[in-house]
Design an enzyme around this catalytic site. Structure first.
Site, PDB file in Angstrom:
ATOM      1  N   SER A 260       0.835  -1.192   0.000  1.00 59.98           N
ATOM      2  CA  SER A 260       0.000   0.000   0.000  1.00 59.98           C
ATOM      3  C   SER A 260       0.868   1.240   0.000  1.00 59.98           C
ATOM      4  O   SER A 260       2.007   1.218   0.472  1.00 59.98           O
ATOM      5  CB  SER A 260      -0.869   0.016   1.252  1.00 59.98           C
ATOM      6  OG  SER A 260      -0.013   0.153   2.374  1.00 59.98           O
ATOM      7  N   LYS A 261       0.285   2.303  -0.529  1.00 65.67           N
ATOM      8  CA  LYS A 261       1.062   3.538  -0.650  1.00 65.67           C
ATOM      9  C   LYS A 261       1.377   4.147   0.710  1.00 65.67           C
ATOM     10  O   LYS A 261       2.255   4.994   0.813  1.00 65.67           O
ATOM     11  CB  LYS A 261       0.327   4.533  -1.538  1.00 65.67           C
ATOM     12  CG  LYS A 261      -0.989   5.000  -0.980  1.00 65.67           C
ATOM     13  CD  LYS A 261      -1.660   5.945  -1.939  1.00 65.67           C
ATOM     14  CE  LYS A 261      -2.990   6.383  -1.358  1.00 65.67           C
ATOM     15  NZ  LYS A 261      -3.835   7.062  -2.330  1.00 65.67           N
TER      16      LYS A 261
END
Ligand code: GLU
Length: 502
Positions: A260-261
């Site tokens: 995930s970012k």
């Protein structure tokens, strides 16, 4: 390795990204695996753009996907921009095809129209949750009579088309990495196939296209396993032969959560603009599947190389050696430290001239300098001052101290919370001065942060200082992907520091 296939059917694989934002490292990972699979088997690698979800559509995304895949060297044989015999390769140009196919399912009784309003569906969901049942469509409109349908139509109710999943039994399919997988129909919802706006859902468009595009092997991420029974039911309803399914282990953050970012830069643009070499990124992604055999002890001794060099291989070597049977299902960890190490190895291996050219093509390109120069021209007295004014454009990290970024009358904690709000706004806003300025001001007004403090904080995070060339222009030139990464790193690092001080 060139693998002879047992049938005369030519191998065809595809990636099917949705243009919903920056091109994702996951797309490159799955793209690489499909590319290798095709190249090893003299097959075709197809790029299809799945742009039927109009609510998440981002108009600049498709071109960014093309550019990022080409940067990596993953050329496709057929696709929206190169054409091919089974086009169009952009789903929004195929809506007529989907409608015809939905009609076939309606005619054969494998699908039905359902007329519930959004409120009715919401009420259904609530009552199921209250009864501790998994929320799903309850099948109320499965067997409407012609008169009931006519009445709903006369009311002007919009309809969706749903797949009629058999009430009992299960759907089984084979996953090439996992073996047999069964899903009880109790757990398969009557999936919407055609939305009321006339656009197909992912499930319908994906299956129709994979069939019409003669895809033999669907190689995609593990997160699609639970969609596969719906796809299998669709293939059966149409009377089509199934492709082989390969669900690849998901990339994970170091803490093993899905990548995930929040925890890793996931935009390929970030890697390109930060000066990662495409060969290093591909090599790193090739390690993720676990499909490359590590060299044996003998090979290492014979070559006199160290063990870690077993990790280094080129795209041609991957085509030669990557073995899909070796892929291990444990989630591969996307470890940025390892990617950086690998990138360093690649940089060191360049000739001095190639290294210089790599700098000039990325972090010191003419294009980049040309955009920075006007931001400082009126602010310096000698050209040498260019360096002091612009250092933050050329650094990987700037990390201001709290004395620099915490405004008077604010606590560190409040400031970091506001920085997180700024980050969310920047994520959601196109990087133009016309859009950034009002978006940031609106946030400031909502949170009662004066414009001066609001912009000063952002300036400190981006540049490390309290005085800089014009802020928004600087953000734009530095680029969205790197600006967001800088902010995330800043917030993470400061929060960690704050926790140790407590
Ligand atoms: N459009 C899907 C995606 O964005 C494709 C999934 C698949 O390969 O079936 O990943």
């Amino acid at each position: 390795m060139t693998i002879a296939t047992d049938t005369a059917t030519p191998i065809r694989v595809r990636i099917a990204p949705s243009p919903t934002g920056d091109p994702h490292v996951g797309t490159a990972y799955i793209g690489l695996l499909n590319f290798l699979y095709a190249r090893q088997r003299a097959g075709k690698f197809v790029l299809r753009i799945e742009d039927t979800d109009r609510t998440r559509f981002v108009s600049t995304s498709e071109q960014m996907i093309f550019d990022a895949l080409r940067w990596l060297g993953l050329e496709w044989d057929e696709g929206p921009d190169v054409g091919g015999p089974y086009g169009p390769y952009r789903q929004s140009e195929r809506t007529e095809i989907y409608r015809e196919h939905v009609q076939r399912l309606l005619d054969s009784g494998h699908a039905y129209r359902s007329f519930e309003t959004a409120e009715e569906l919401e009420a259904m969901r609530r009552s199921q949750i209250a009864a501790k049942l998994p929320p799903r469509y309850n099948g109320a409109h499965r067997e409407l009579t012609a008169a009931q349908i006519a009445a709903f139509e006369a009311e002007g109710r919009p309809a969706v088309v749903r797949l009629k999943v058999p009430a009992e039994g299960e759907t089984a399919f084979r996953d090439e990495l996992r073996g047999a997988i069964n899903f009880s129909h109790n757990n398969v919802d009557d999936q919407v196939l055609l939305k009321s706006d006339g656009f197909p859902t992912y499930h319908l468009a994906n299956v129709v296209d994979d069939h019409l595009m003669r895809i033999t092997d669907v190689i995609r991420a593990e997160e699609w396993i639970s969609s596969t029974p719906k796809h299998v039911l669709l293939y059966k309803a149409f009377g089509w032969e199934l492709p082989r399914f390969w669900h690849m282990p998901l990339l994970r953050n170091i803490d093993k959560s899905k990548i995930s970012k929040r925890k890793n830069p996931v935009s390929l643009i970030y890697y390109r603009e930060s000066g990662f070499l495409p060969q290093a990124v591909l090599n790193f992604l090739g390690l993720m599947g676990g499909g490359m055999a590590q060299p044996s002890e003998e090979e290492i001794v014979a070559k006199g190389s160290s063990l870690k060099q077993g990790d280094i291989f080129s795209l041609p070597q991957m085509i030669e050696k990557f073995d899909f049977k070796r892929i291990s299902l444990g989630g591969p960890v996307f470890d940025l430290t390892k990617l950086k190490w690998l990138n360093g190895e690649y940089l060191r291996a360049l000739s001095p001239e190639a290294f210089f050219q790599a700098l000039r093509a990325t972090v010191f390109s003419d294009e980049y300098l040309r955009r920075i120069a006007p931001l400082v021209q009126t602010r310096i007295e000698t050209l040498a001052q260019f360096g002091e004014m612009t250092d933050f454009f050329f650094k990987d990290d700037v990390m201001p101290a709290p004395e620099v970024f915490v405004p008077k009358k604010r606590t560190l904690e409040e400031t970091l919370d506001f920085a997180a709000e700024q980050l969310a706004v920047l994520e959601a806003t196109p990087f133009t001065a016309e859009e950034l300025e009002p978006a940031l001001k609106k946030l400031g007004a909502e949170k009662e942060w004066p414009v001066k403090d609001n912009f000063m904080l952002l300036r400190a995070i981006l540049t490390g200082r309290t005085a800089s060339p014009p802020l928004l222009e600087s953000l734009i030139v530095f680029g969205k992907a790197r600006s967001l990464d800088r902010m995330r790193r800043f917030i993470d690092a400061q929060k960690r520091l704050a926790a140790t001080r407590r």
